[in-house]
Write an enzyme that holds these catalytic residues in place. Structure first.
Site, short mmCIF file in Angstrom:
data_model
loop_
_atom_site.label_atom_id
_atom_site.label_comp_id
_atom_site.label_asym_id
_atom_site.label_seq_id
_atom_site.Cartn_x
_atom_site.Cartn_y
_atom_site.Cartn_z
N ARG A 159 0.84 -1.21 0.00
CA ARG A 159 0.00 0.00 0.00
C ARG A 159 0.87 1.24 0.00
O ARG A 159 0.55 2.24 -0.64
CB ARG A 159 -0.96 -0.01 1.19
CG ARG A 159 -2.30 -0.68 0.94
CD ARG A 159 -2.18 -2.06 0.33
NE ARG A 159 -3.45 -2.76 0.21
CZ ARG A 159 -3.89 -3.67 1.08
NH1 ARG A 159 -3.16 -4.01 2.13
NH2 ARG A 159 -5.06 -4.26 0.89
N ASP A 188 0.10 -6.56 -3.69
CA ASP A 188 -1.33 -6.27 -3.52
C ASP A 188 -1.69 -5.29 -4.63
O ASP A 188 -0.81 -4.84 -5.38
CB ASP A 188 -1.62 -5.67 -2.14
CG ASP A 188 -3.01 -6.06 -1.63
OD1 ASP A 188 -4.00 -5.83 -2.36
OD2 ASP A 188 -3.10 -6.61 -0.53
N HIS A 265 -6.49 -10.19 -4.78
CA HIS A 265 -5.66 -9.03 -4.41
C HIS A 265 -4.54 -8.85 -5.44
O HIS A 265 -3.40 -8.54 -5.07
CB HIS A 265 -5.07 -9.19 -3.01
CG HIS A 265 -6.04 -8.81 -1.92
ND1 HIS A 265 -6.18 -7.51 -1.49
CD2 HIS A 265 -6.90 -9.55 -1.19
CE1 HIS A 265 -7.10 -7.48 -0.52
NE2 HIS A 265 -7.55 -8.69 -0.34
N GLU A 321 -9.99 -13.07 0.52
CA GLU A 321 -10.91 -12.13 -0.10
C GLU A 321 -11.03 -12.26 -1.63
O GLU A 321 -11.19 -11.26 -2.32
CB GLU A 321 -10.54 -10.68 0.29
CG GLU A 321 -10.64 -10.46 1.78
CD GLU A 321 -10.36 -9.02 2.22
OE1 GLU A 321 -11.13 -8.53 3.06
OE2 GLU A 321 -9.38 -8.39 1.76
N TRP A 387 -7.21 -14.43 10.76
CA TRP A 387 -7.36 -12.97 10.91
C TRP A 387 -8.80 -12.54 11.15
O TRP A 387 -9.06 -11.56 11.81
CB TRP A 387 -6.78 -12.24 9.68
CG TRP A 387 -7.60 -12.35 8.42
CD1 TRP A 387 -7.67 -13.41 7.58
CD2 TRP A 387 -8.44 -11.34 7.85
NE1 TRP A 387 -8.50 -13.14 6.53
CE2 TRP A 387 -8.99 -11.87 6.66
CE3 TRP A 387 -8.78 -10.04 8.24
CZ2 TRP A 387 -9.87 -11.15 5.85
CZ3 TRP A 387 -9.66 -9.32 7.43
CH2 TRP A 387 -10.19 -9.87 6.26
N TYR A 412 -4.47 -6.00 14.79
CA TYR A 412 -4.34 -5.13 13.63
C TYR A 412 -3.98 -3.72 14.08
O TYR A 412 -4.82 -2.94 14.51
CB TYR A 412 -5.65 -5.14 12.81
CG TYR A 412 -5.66 -6.26 11.80
CD1 TYR A 412 -5.32 -7.56 12.18
CD2 TYR A 412 -5.98 -6.03 10.46
CE1 TYR A 412 -5.30 -8.59 11.27
CE2 TYR A 412 -5.96 -7.07 9.53
CZ TYR A 412 -5.63 -8.34 9.94
OH TYR A 412 -5.61 -9.36 9.03
N PHE A 413 -2.70 -3.40 13.92
CA PHE A 413 -2.18 -2.16 14.48
C PHE A 413 -2.45 -0.96 13.58
O PHE A 413 -1.93 0.14 13.83
CB PHE A 413 -0.68 -2.28 14.76
CG PHE A 413 -0.33 -3.37 15.75
CD1 PHE A 413 -1.29 -3.93 16.56
CD2 PHE A 413 0.97 -3.83 15.87
CE1 PHE A 413 -0.98 -4.94 17.47
CE2 PHE A 413 1.30 -4.83 16.77
CZ PHE A 413 0.32 -5.39 17.57
N GLU A 464 -2.82 1.02 4.37
CA GLU A 464 -3.64 1.89 3.51
C GLU A 464 -3.56 3.36 3.94
O GLU A 464 -3.44 4.25 3.11
CB GLU A 464 -5.12 1.46 3.55
CG GLU A 464 -5.44 0.22 2.74
CD GLU A 464 -5.34 -1.05 3.57
OE1 GLU A 464 -4.63 -1.04 4.60
OE2 GLU A 464 -5.97 -2.05 3.18
#
Ligand code: ZN
Length: 684
Positions: A159, A188, A265, A321, A387, A412-413, A464
């Site tokens: 990202r 990605d 992805h 996904e 996850w 998830y930081f 992101e």
């Protein structure tokens, strides 16, 4: 730096449960298993000699590492009789289980560190270095070993691209906290980040895009551009740079696991090589064509180069996904399904994962993937990275597979770590240090015979909303420290009050080393009222949902009493205290106070975060009734809903004097649609 016997720590521990008392005087992260401290200290000086007994490669490495540490040390020619620091690999070690454990014995006249492997020595060195306050090391004995074999951190370099020196700095910090796996999310939609010699368009085109930040690019057409184009943003690691990173990590006893996303992805690949998609056209989807042999030829060739670069036992293939939509109408995918007897596209995905796993296994590697690889049947030797909660990991373990836990809620930081209005824009959520720390990967309910299949835990830093190095470090630290203690320390040795004091000290250390760590000492904490029971006239009273109004089952906040249970939501709608409404009717509820009551105030809070489609209401109406049938309006409020980047909270209500048994609260959705989230209808 004062590091030992801080009165505040002792106090915090006395107030807490006793299990952590043995650790409270030792400012080391992660907390070691067994600690005995005695009077006195070892005070190294310019004559202190370092002696290392280990295989040659490790000996040199450990010598170099120790000599670069703040302790004054000179490498000895012979084993020192006194005033020495001795490190040695031994064949057996009482009280230590597992290759990564160590025993660190500190006497006034010297230090002896023993371990069953060089990695164990390296972890003992980390403890010793953290115990050294710049002048002395307290006398004592530490017997230590990790709880979990896999202690990981994932960095998303797709990202936003982060260069080699940044990655090395994070390796330095990971090593200090005894983490041993660095997972790089290398590919990605937002960019392909590793040079593959056979497919140069991956880094000539798919590594470059029109906008510097992911957000601008995502909202601005999501186009890739030629590396040489003016204003091209991006980057990638050359193969030489990858070897440099892998070698640097190895010298810190850290394994780098590459992630190459498939079968989805992969928008960037399918623009560079559109023939690998079902449509053969660029910019049409994220999934590879699984019906086409060309896809497998491409991926296997890529993986061959990846395996040459990364010697890790595991290769992460993503697997998450996939939309699978194009597969349903693609002649090649359909033909594959027919030929292989696959009934659904889930089974087609499973076929794909099985085939890639066979390829990896044939090359001596193991497949690691996100929990979606369970869909349609798990490949025989695969390890699952869980996850979407922990269910996927537990399911994989029940089937005899290894699992790595990295549930979004705790690991998830990229979520906010403090009150959103005090923080740079994040993807959403709220994951303070205390919550990371509270994570327990092994549920009480698990069959104990399966526990050994829990390979470990990992923190994930998707990027992101993280465009700069400073921001990435800000999101990572100190949450990485909490994760390290979850991964290494025994649950009975954990104590948040004690940890927080150590973490504040460690934040100071990290900042002194130039890491842009979050200022834990000035943490604001959760939303006011979120952590205590609220009292008002409506608490415990029945809430009815007027025809056509229903809360969204995924955001029930406990069910139909949630809006009158006295529980406030925190900084995120995902904390199970906010009730979500997705229907056209918005919110329309009636609270029955059971008898005619004088009321002076009715209000409710809403939150807005536009990214995930959570908006303020456009109109609020509060009304009352004695019979529950005919209502009298007390107030109607129009609210202009404005789309912005902030996370905002707002109270809408009425104040005055009225007498009634029933209170009705209505909130209408704006033209943006999306969710309304409300936590409580407060009646006073
Ligand atoms: Zn296809």
């Amino acid at each position: 730096m004062k590091k030992h016997l801080l009165p505040t720590i002792v106090l915090a521990c006395l107030l807490s449960f006793s299990a952590c008392q043995q650790h409270c005087s030792l400012s080391v992260i992660p907390a070691p298993q067994g600690v005995e401290l005695h009077r006195g200290a070892f005070v190294p000086n310019e004559h202190t000699q370092l002696w290392v007994e280990a295989p040659e490669y490790d000996k040199q490495l450990l010598q170099d590492y120790m000599c670069a540490s703040p302790m004054p040390l000179v490498v000895a020619d012979a084993m020192p009789a006194a005033n020495g620091v001795m490190l040695r690999v031994v064949d057996s070690l009482a009280g230590v289980d597992g290759a990564e454990g160590y025993v660190l014995a500190i006497e006034k006249n010297g230090v002896v560190l023993e371990a069953l492997s060089p990695a164990g020595l390296f972890y003992g060195v980390q403890t010793l270095v953290q115990m050294f306050d710049g002048a002395r090391v307290p006398v004592g004995r530490i017997v230590d070993a990790p709880r979990f074999a896999y202690r990981g951190m994932m960095l998303d370099v797709s990202r936003h691209f982060f260069d080699v020196s940044f990655i090395k700095r994070q390796i330095d910090a990971m090593a200090r906290y005894k983490l041993n796996h660095l997972h790089l999310h290398l590919t990605d939609a937002a960019g392909w980040r590793v040079e593959i010699e056979r497919y140069p368009r991956l880094t000539d085109l798919a590594a470059w895009r029109t906008h510097a930040t992911w957000k601008e690019w995502w909202n601005g057409g999501r186009k890739y551009v030629d590396k040489a184009a003016e204003g091209a943003h991006g980057g990638y690691y050359t193969q030489a740079e990858v070897r440099d990173i892998v070698d640097y990590a190895r010298r810190h006893y850290i394994t780098v696991i590459p992630e190459i996303e498939m079968p989805s992805h992969s928008e960037e690949v399918l623009v560079a090589y559109p023939e690998l998609s079902c449509s053969h056209a660029p910019y049409e989807g994220s999934d590879f064509c699984v019906g086409s042999e060309a896809t497998f030829e491409f991926l296997e060739n890529v993986l061959l180069e990846v395996m040459r670069l990364f010697p890790s036992e595991y290769i992460h293939i993503g697997g998450d996904e996939a939309s699978k939509q194009a597969w349903k109408s693609c002649p090649k995918c359909q033909a594959r399904m027919q030929r292989e007897g696959l009934a659904t596209v889930d089974e087609l995905q499973s076929y794909f994962i099985h085939r890639i796993e066979t390829f990896l296994n044939n090359h001596g590697r193991k497949l690691l993937g996100w929990d979606e690889i369970l869909e349609g049947g798990l490949a025989p030797n695969a390890t699952v990275m869980s996850w979407r909660g922990t269910e996927g990991g537990l399911k994989a373990m029940a089937m005899g597979h290894r699992a790595i836990m990295t549930p979004g809620e705790y690991c998830y930081f990229d979520a906010y770590q403090d009150a959103p209005h005090t923080q740079p824009e994040a993807i959403g959520g709220y994951l303070p240090l205390q919550k990371v720390y509270a994570y327990e990967p092994l549920p009480d309910t698990i069959d104990i015979s399966l526990a050994s299949l829990l390979y470990g835990v990992q923190g994930n830093l998707f990027a992101e909303y993280i465009p700069t190095e400073e921001h990435m470090e800000y999101m990572a630290y100190p949450r990485v420290l909490a994760l390290a203690e979850v991964a290494w320390s025994l649950p009975e040795n954990k104590c948040y009050e004690d940890f927080r004091v150590r973490a504040i000290e460690e934040v100071s250390y990290l900042r002194s080393k130039g890491y842009n760590a979050f200022d834990l000492a000035h943490e604001v904490g959760n939303r006011p009222g979120a952590d205590r029971q609220l009292q008002h006239l409506g608490v415990g009273k029945r809430v009815s949902y007027v025809d056509g109004c229903n809360f969204y089952p995924g955001y029930a906040a406990g069910g139909s009493d949630a809006l009158a249970n006295g529980v406030r939501g925190g900084w995120t709608y995902g904390d199970k205290c906010w009730q979500g409404f997705l229907g056209r009717k918005g919110v329309d509820v009636v609270i029955d106070l059971e008898k005619s009551t004088t009321i002076r105030e009715v209000n409710a809070d809403f939150m807005q975060i536009c990214g995930p489609g959570v908006f303020m209401p456009s109109q609020i109406v509060v009304s009352v009734s004695d019979d529950g049938e005919s209502f009298t309006e007390l107030i109607s409020i129009d609210n202009e809903v404005v789309r912005d980047d902030a996370v905002t909270f707002k109270t809408f209500g009425w104040e005055g004097v009225a007498t009634a048994r029933y209170v009705r609260y209505q909130a209408a959705r704006s033209d943006f649609g999306g969710f309304l989230f409300v936590d409580e209808v407060v009646i006073r």
